[in-house]
Scaffold this motif. Structure first.
Motif, mmCIF file in Angstrom:
data_model
loop_
_atom_site.group_PDB
_atom_site.id
_atom_site.type_symbol
_atom_site.label_atom_id
_atom_site.label_comp_id
_atom_site.label_asym_id
_atom_site.label_seq_id
_atom_site.Cartn_x
_atom_site.Cartn_y
_atom_site.Cartn_z
ATOM 1 N N LEU A 47 0.806 -1.222 0.000
ATOM 2 C CA LEU A 47 0.000 0.000 0.000
ATOM 3 C C LEU A 47 0.840 1.274 0.000
ATOM 4 C CD1 LEU A 47 -2.660 -0.980 2.727
ATOM 5 C CD2 LEU A 47 -2.861 -1.239 0.249
ATOM 6 N N ASP A 48 2.068 1.203 0.474
ATOM 7 C CA ASP A 48 2.916 2.384 0.656
ATOM 8 C C ASP A 48 3.195 3.070 -0.681
ATOM 9 O OD1 ASP A 48 5.229 4.134 1.114
ATOM 10 O OD2 ASP A 48 5.409 3.122 3.046
ATOM 11 N N ASP A 49 2.946 4.366 -0.742
ATOM 12 C CA ASP A 49 3.163 5.110 -1.988
ATOM 13 C C ASP A 49 4.624 5.130 -2.418
ATOM 14 O OD1 ASP A 49 0.500 5.704 -2.303
ATOM 15 O OD2 ASP A 49 0.624 7.651 -1.295
ATOM 16 N N HIS A 50 5.532 4.924 -1.474
ATOM 17 C CA HIS A 50 6.953 4.880 -1.818
ATOM 18 C C HIS A 50 7.396 3.488 -2.250
ATOM 19 C CE1 HIS A 50 7.494 8.961 -0.410
ATOM 20 N NE2 HIS A 50 6.965 8.640 0.761
ATOM 21 N N ALA A 51 6.498 2.507 -2.085
ATOM 22 C CA ALA A 51 6.811 1.139 -2.501
ATOM 23 C C ALA A 51 5.929 0.801 -3.712
ATOM 24 C CB ALA A 51 6.611 0.166 -1.345
#
Length: 395
Positions: free
Chosen positions: A206-210
């Protein structure tokens, strides 16, 4: 034509014994890792993007890092997904990988594209959370292989990393795009029995950086570990699927033995709590997974029981034609029976879909290919021997 690719050995695989594997670390963990190195915490988001969005594992290719930091990272860290032992690509676009994880155990992952076959269409990845499974559902190939151990966060998220990487070959790093659009924690194992690594992995999804996936495109499927369902509602906002497969306790005790510990009344209560939790995120519904077994759970009576069971639970129902495996004691319900069952549910107001079987030519049902490659616990062999013994006694 089915494409079969044999064992793949990654050249110059780094010796990770003395290095920290950054794959699977959360943003906070990675930030702390850099702080401990004497670097700024913001380096974590830079490196996360390189690893997850561009599929880069070589620190010297991470061009917005200084050469000094690249060299420092190369000495103390690595980015190593689980090793691909075997992979197959089906003629219908389905892709399947068998991974060898620490200790030599095998797990598998299946990617199923949308039927339209569009290059950038929906691609759903079914991810494993354990080596084998302890629940031993009677219709499940994975359960017949026994349980060995939980997967780590790096071994779980690494399955998604490899699947995306399979679409990135020959593309410059900064031009790469993640192609997997949906993830279901529905592969080998019961996700809620490996709770912390699974939640950590889904957080990276879910992480926008992942990977930056939508919370509605990440689904956890459980056979009904009730206490952990309550924890899940508090800890992360993802879609929930329940492997139900029977509308009453007597039948579910036979098909899904964990039901003896957490019967249907408790399971449905927990599912309602997940939908109607106090968190303002407020889930919309749960998905009910129901495998269709000929003459076992597919009658009109069972359909009406299912309607009554789910009457107060916002849910959509996914009927799954059984995918037979060697010595399975069940058969697949006929298409006519499945459609009749579905019609009863639709007429009662439920959204009911029938899963299209995909990847039959590569044994894409969970656990099938690993079962052919290895049976480390001998549960499958013992089970097959018991089936043969019963057959001999009938003869």
């Amino acid at each position: 034509m089915t494409v079969k690719i044999p064992v793949i050995h990654t050249p110059d695989t780094p010796n990770t014994d003395q290095k920290s594997n950054l794959l699977g670390m959360s943003k906070d963990e990675l930030s702390q890792f850099f702080v401990n190195m004497g670097e700024k915490a913001f380096r974590a988001t830079q490196v996360m993007k390189w690893i997850y969005q561009f599929g880069v594992t070589d620190f010297f290719e991470m061009t917005n890092l200084s050469k000094a930091l690249q060299a420092k990272l190369d000495k103390v860290a690595c980015v190593v997904p689980p090793a691909v032992k075997f992979k197959q690509f089906s003629e219908d676009g389905t892709r399947k990988w068998v991974f060898e994880v620490a200790g030599g155990s095998l797990v598998e992952t299946v990617l199923i594209p949308a039927e339209d076959g569009k290059q950038f269409g929906r691609k759903t990845l079914c991810v494993s959370s354990q080596v084998g499974c302890a629940l031993d559902c009677s219709f499940c190939s994975t359960g017949k292989q026994g349980f060995e151990r939980d997967l780590t966060a790096s071994e779980i998220i690494g399955q998604l990393w490899v699947a995306n990487q399979s679409y990135m070959q020959g593309v410059a790093p900064t031009e790469r795009e993640n192609r997997v659009t949906n993830v279901v924690m529905m592969g080998m194992g019961e996700p809620l029995l490996n709770y912390e690594p699974v939640v950590a992995s889904m957080s990276l999804m879910l992480d926008d950086h992942a990977f930056g996936l939508s919370k509605r495109r990440v689904t956890l499927s459980t056979s009904g570990i009730v206490p952990k369902m309550y924890d899940l509602a508090k800890d992360i906002d993802v879609a929930l699927a329940i492997s139900l497969h029977a509308p009453n306790d007597e039948l579910r005790n036979e098909l899904v033995p964990i039901n003896k510990k957490y019967p249907l009344a408790e399971l449905i209560r927990a599912a309602k709590a997940y939908v109607y939790d106090e968190n303002p995120r407020h889930k919309k519904h749960v998905t009910i997974e129901y495998v269709m077994l000929h003459g076992v759970n597919d009658s009109d009576k069972h359909a009406h029981e299912l309607v009554a069971l789910l009457a107060d639970l916002p849910s959509k129902i996914n009927l799954i034609p059984f995918n037979p495996f060697p010595h399975a004691p069940y058969g697949r319900s006929s298409n006519n029976r499945i459609h009749a069952f579905s019609n009863i549910l639709n007429q009662a107001g439920f959204v009911c879909t029938v899963r299209q079987t995909r990847g039959d030519d590569i044994d894409a049902a969970c656990g099938q290919l690993v079962g052919q490659v290895a049976d480390r616990t001998r549960r499958a062999k013992k089970w097959q021997e018991s089936i043969q013994k019963r057959q001999d006694q009938k003869a």
